[in-house]
Design a protein around this motif. Structure first.
Motif, short mmCIF file in Angstrom:
data_model
loop_
_atom_site.label_atom_id
_atom_site.label_comp_id
_atom_site.label_asym_id
_atom_site.label_seq_id
_atom_site.Cartn_x
_atom_site.Cartn_y
_atom_site.Cartn_z
N VAL A 80 41.44 34.09 42.56
CA VAL A 80 42.71 34.06 41.84
C VAL A 80 43.79 34.77 42.65
O VAL A 80 43.68 35.96 42.91
N LEU A 113 40.61 40.18 41.31
CA LEU A 113 41.13 38.83 41.07
C LEU A 113 40.93 37.96 42.31
O LEU A 113 40.47 36.80 42.19
N ALA A 121 39.85 35.76 34.25
CA ALA A 121 39.65 35.45 35.67
C ALA A 121 38.17 35.30 36.01
O ALA A 121 37.79 34.46 36.84
N ALA A 140 47.18 34.10 38.93
CA ALA A 140 47.60 34.99 37.84
C ALA A 140 49.06 35.34 38.06
O ALA A 140 49.43 35.81 39.14
#
Length: 124
Positions: free
Chosen positions: A76, A71, A46, A54
């Motif tokens: 992400v 993240l 990431a 993800a």
């Protein structure tokens, strides 16, 4: 790649993993960047800045609010897959997972991923 979601997957060998790999690889709006082996591998991938989403097993060891927040800071979004999403959803929501999909509906995963906003920070 406009209109394409770049995906990281970490499921720790869950039964739904092979179906997820297939649906993500076959969908025109998703590209599987990497199948990660654990949370540390997911975080390293990431941090490259190449992924948009993800896909994780909701019972993944080490998955917590700090991981999900990190993240999100890297742009992400996190989608969880669970054998029983009703059971997994409360914890997933608390730690910031965007959506939880039932493992028996994993054929719908790529459509769900493709429908997510590209940048989670745009919702803040």
């Amino acid at each position: 790649m406009p209109g394409v979601s770049v995906v990281l997957l970490v499921s720790s060998g869950a039964a739904w993993e092979s179906r997820a790999l297939t649906t993500l690889n076959e969908h025109p709006a998703t590209v599987l960047l990497k199948r990660c082996v654990d949370v540390a591998d997911l975080m390293a991938a990431a941090r490259t800045g190449q992924a948009d989403v993800a896909v994780v097993a909701t019972d993944l060891p080490g998955l917590d609010h700090g991981v999900v927040d990190d993240l999100l800071q890297h742009g992400v979004r996190v989608v969880g897959v669970a054998p029983d999403p009703d059971l997994a959803q409360p914890r997933a929501a608390r730690i910031g997972v965007a959506a939880v999909l039932a493992a028996d509906r994993v054929a719908e995963l790529a459509d769900l991923v493709a429908a997510l906003p590209a940048d989670p920070r745009s919702e803040e």
